[in-house]
Write an enzyme that holds these catalytic residues in place. Sequence first.
Site, mmCIF file in Angstrom:
data_model
loop_
_atom_site.group_PDB
_atom_site.id
_atom_site.type_symbol
_atom_site.label_atom_id
_atom_site.label_comp_id
_atom_site.label_asym_id
_atom_site.label_seq_id
_atom_site.Cartn_x
_atom_site.Cartn_y
_atom_site.Cartn_z
ATOM 1 N N ASP A 402 7.100 0.978 -2.495
ATOM 2 C CA ASP A 402 7.281 -0.312 -1.815
ATOM 3 C C ASP A 402 8.254 -0.089 -0.661
ATOM 4 O OD1 ASP A 402 6.838 -3.529 -2.915
ATOM 5 O OD2 ASP A 402 8.207 -3.162 -1.229
ATOM 6 N N ASP A 485 -12.281 -6.040 -3.121
ATOM 7 C CA ASP A 485 -12.436 -7.490 -3.320
ATOM 8 C C ASP A 485 -12.222 -8.258 -2.018
ATOM 9 O OD1 ASP A 485 -12.753 -9.819 -4.994
ATOM 10 O OD2 ASP A 485 -10.582 -10.132 -4.891
ATOM 11 N N GLU A 490 -14.885 -11.819 6.105
ATOM 12 C CA GLU A 490 -15.501 -12.366 4.892
ATOM 13 C C GLU A 490 -16.361 -13.567 5.260
ATOM 14 O OE1 GLU A 490 -12.298 -13.096 2.107
ATOM 15 O OE2 GLU A 490 -11.783 -10.967 2.034
ATOM 16 N N HIS A 513 -13.958 -11.636 -2.962
ATOM 17 C CA HIS A 513 -12.600 -12.189 -2.923
ATOM 18 C C HIS A 513 -12.348 -13.136 -4.103
ATOM 19 C CE1 HIS A 513 -9.104 -13.118 0.015
ATOM 20 N NE2 HIS A 513 -8.689 -13.159 -1.252
HETATM 21 P P1 NAI Z 1 4.189 -10.024 -2.966
HETATM 22 O O1 NAI Z 1 4.645 -10.520 -1.658
HETATM 23 O O2 NAI Z 1 4.854 -10.460 -4.205
HETATM 24 O O3 NAI Z 1 4.230 -8.423 -2.941
HETATM 25 C C1 NAI Z 1 3.876 -7.635 -1.848
HETATM 26 C C2 NAI Z 1 4.741 -6.393 -1.895
HETATM 27 O O4 NAI Z 1 4.242 -5.473 -0.961
HETATM 28 C C3 NAI Z 1 6.195 -6.661 -1.500
HETATM 29 O O5 NAI Z 1 7.040 -6.142 -2.498
HETATM 30 C C4 NAI Z 1 6.356 -5.919 -0.171
HETATM 31 O O6 NAI Z 1 7.653 -5.410 0.014
HETATM 32 C C5 NAI Z 1 5.363 -4.813 -0.329
HETATM 33 N N1 NAI Z 1 4.888 -4.222 0.910
HETATM 34 C C6 NAI Z 1 4.526 -4.844 2.063
HETATM 35 N N2 NAI Z 1 4.105 -3.946 2.966
HETATM 36 C C7 NAI Z 1 4.201 -2.739 2.384
HETATM 37 C C8 NAI Z 1 3.886 -1.423 2.811
HETATM 38 N N3 NAI Z 1 3.402 -1.176 4.016
HETATM 39 N N4 NAI Z 1 4.101 -0.425 1.935
HETATM 40 C C9 NAI Z 1 4.607 -0.669 0.693
HETATM 41 N N5 NAI Z 1 4.906 -1.880 0.241
HETATM 42 C C10 NAI Z 1 4.686 -2.910 1.076
HETATM 43 O O7 NAI Z 1 2.629 -10.349 -3.030
HETATM 44 P P2 NAI Z 1 1.703 -10.465 -4.306
HETATM 45 O O8 NAI Z 1 1.663 -11.843 -4.802
HETATM 46 O O9 NAI Z 1 1.995 -9.369 -5.241
HETATM 47 O O10 NAI Z 1 0.258 -10.212 -3.640
HETATM 48 C C11 NAI Z 1 -0.115 -8.935 -3.177
HETATM 49 C C12 NAI Z 1 -1.366 -9.023 -2.323
HETATM 50 O O11 NAI Z 1 -2.460 -9.534 -3.090
HETATM 51 C C13 NAI Z 1 -1.228 -9.952 -1.124
HETATM 52 O O12 NAI Z 1 -1.790 -9.324 -0.013
HETATM 53 C C14 NAI Z 1 -2.056 -11.145 -1.493
HETATM 54 O O13 NAI Z 1 -2.583 -11.784 -0.361
HETATM 55 C C15 NAI Z 1 -3.147 -10.506 -2.328
HETATM 56 N N6 NAI Z 1 -3.830 -11.415 -3.255
HETATM 57 C C16 NAI Z 1 -5.186 -11.283 -3.396
HETATM 58 C C17 NAI Z 1 -5.894 -12.109 -4.254
HETATM 59 C C18 NAI Z 1 -7.333 -11.939 -4.431
HETATM 60 O O14 NAI Z 1 -8.024 -12.893 -4.757
HETATM 61 N N7 NAI Z 1 -7.866 -10.759 -4.273
HETATM 62 C C19 NAI Z 1 -5.204 -13.162 -4.993
HETATM 63 C C20 NAI Z 1 -3.765 -13.157 -4.855
HETATM 64 C C21 NAI Z 1 -3.130 -12.320 -3.989
#
Ligand code: NAI
Length: 630
Positions: A402, A485, A490, A513
């Site tokens: 991270d 996903d 999309e 998605h």
């Molecule tokens: P979050 O904000 O809690 O976690 C994201 C993490 O990624 C943070 O800790 C951040 O520091 C880290 N990060 C950002 N850029 C980075 C990089 N270049 N290298 C390493 N770490 C990096 O977000 P959450 O809730 O865990 O969601 C993660 C992803 O899942 C988001 O993109 C969100 O949009 C997506 N998502 C997809 C869904 C789906 O239906 N497929 C549903 C819910 C979320």
Amino acid sequence: MDFNKFIVIDFDSTFTKVEALDLLADIIYDGQPEKESIKKQITEITNQAMEGHLSFRQALEKRIALLKPNKKHLEQLAVRLKYQVSESFKRNREFFHKYADNIYVISNGFHIFIDPVVMEFGIKPENILANRFFFDDQGNVTGFDTSNPLSDNHGKVEQLKRLNLPGDIYVIGDGYTDYEIKAAGLANKFFAFTENVERNAIMEKADHITPSFDEFLYLNKLNTAISYPKNRIHVLLLENIHPVAAQILRADGFTVETLPTALTEEELCERIRNVSVLGIRSKTQITERVLQHANRLMVIGAFCIGTNQIDLKAATRKGVAVFNAPYSNTRSVVEMAVAEMIVLMRKLFDKSNKMHRGIWDKSAEGSYEVRGKRLGIVGYGSIGSQLSVLAEALGMKVYYYDIEEKLALGNATKCKSLKELLELSDIVSLHVDGRESNTHLIGEREFSWMRNGVILLNLSRGHIVDIHALKKAIETGKVAGCAIDVFPYEPVNNNEEFISELRGLPNTILTPHIGGSTREAQENIGQFVPARIQDYINTGSTSSSVNFPNLALPTLENAHRLIHIHENVPGILARINQVLASHNINIVGQYLKTNEQIGYVITDIDKEYNKEVIRELRGIEHTIKFRVLY
Ligand code: NAI
């Protein structure tokens, strides 16, 4: 007390949420098989009386004969009823104490269970108009006082006549016998109370419909417990939001309307005029034009993750707070990732597809357990870190990377760089956020760092992976399987074709998605967003708002809260405090936070103050919105 109105309040289904005799049947027949049939008979007798086939007294005698209560049951009933006082009465406890001389409770029920409940609200024993039971030596009910007018038809009318109160009389109740008092010319106004039951015939006859006691007090300018009755706050929930949301908001007293679909800009411009709280999902576009029509709008709840569909800048300029539900579907995404890792490691989709084409391909070639494999998680936020826990439970070795400092959960190992993580992982799962700079975080170079035969999961955002580079990596065998996903583009709806270079590739799971799309996630969202909306409206708290400066506020006690939203220009706080100082107002607490666009100032002040101050605060230049809470 300089107050010449008398307030006469019905007991069953008004002061309390329930009908006392129904609850009595529950107590007496608790756990016994005949309970439901007894309750049914009681209802039938009540209906017969209402339809005029039985006199009120005959019906009462029949019901008592069925129930055969004794003192012990009735005392239990009183205790249970104390927990069933209507919410808006509980909120306004102070009012009852203050106006005790002018408040009467009237009921065809009995003192033995009514008095203990209403006297806790300061109602005087002599102001409780009800009947009395007679008991034998064992405490069994043997009858009731038939000389009491309340034991007969038109009892409430007769009772009020005898009281001969010197002033205006306002009756609040849910039933016909309450309306009768007004019909007989003994009350000036009848308020149909609908917090617990709504009877159309009664509502039609009422001078006012009061969905809560707050509304009654507000109408009569007597509100001291709360600043504004919530039933006057209109909530519109679009796009089939989970019903739990409407339930929560209705229970808090809001007037809630729900629609199964989204609205067009045109429709929304019209509908939004009297709406204070708007709930949407991803299909409703909240444009600047819509917001221009939204003069009462305080808050938008986005019952989803993203807020791209809302013009956030315009909402902020208008002083409208926006809340979403960023973490309600975390578990759903994690479960899908776990499933896909196993499916890909066993090539289950390809095998199943072959079976559908009649091919029996039984072999262990290229199939692996996930136990003992190295899972590399990129982005250790809500989803990444929860996946870490579940993957360890499956016996995987978890590594993560991270860009921010994140504490390892369980036995997970932190990697210093993306390269280090990619070089050692058997499975790579991407869970970074969608920031612009993460575009093509995984491209040709990153694939070259990965182990041969790696499995890749992307359930984060579509632009994170260079799809063309992924296709090549699958074709060369670098990537042995992947589950995607989310896509750079999309389809906007289910009628549009999904076009991608990835279609038809081996061991490649493509999903539309749906990582977060489960019933449970919808329900979580349905609970999470209303809680933020309630906090904002009830306390002013903006914690986790998408567009407002985030302030978590203490609950308001013994003070009034002034909530001032203004354009972020210098000197506003000083202006607010000048106004307060010029009126000698004692500030109990003050909180300020700003963002680029707006300033949010909360000032808690002593309850007694000159109301002129409100007008002056509203008039401060650059004020966007102002409200007082208590
Ligand atoms: P979050 O904000 O809690 O976690 C994201 C993490 O990624 C943070 O800790 C951040 O520091 C880290 N990060 C950002 N850029 C980075 C990089 N270049 N290298 C390493 N770490 C990096 O977000 P959450 O809730 O865990 O969601 C993660 C992803 O899942 C988001 O993109 C969100 O949009 C997506 N998502 C997809 C869904 C789906 O239906 N497929 C549903 C819910 C979320």
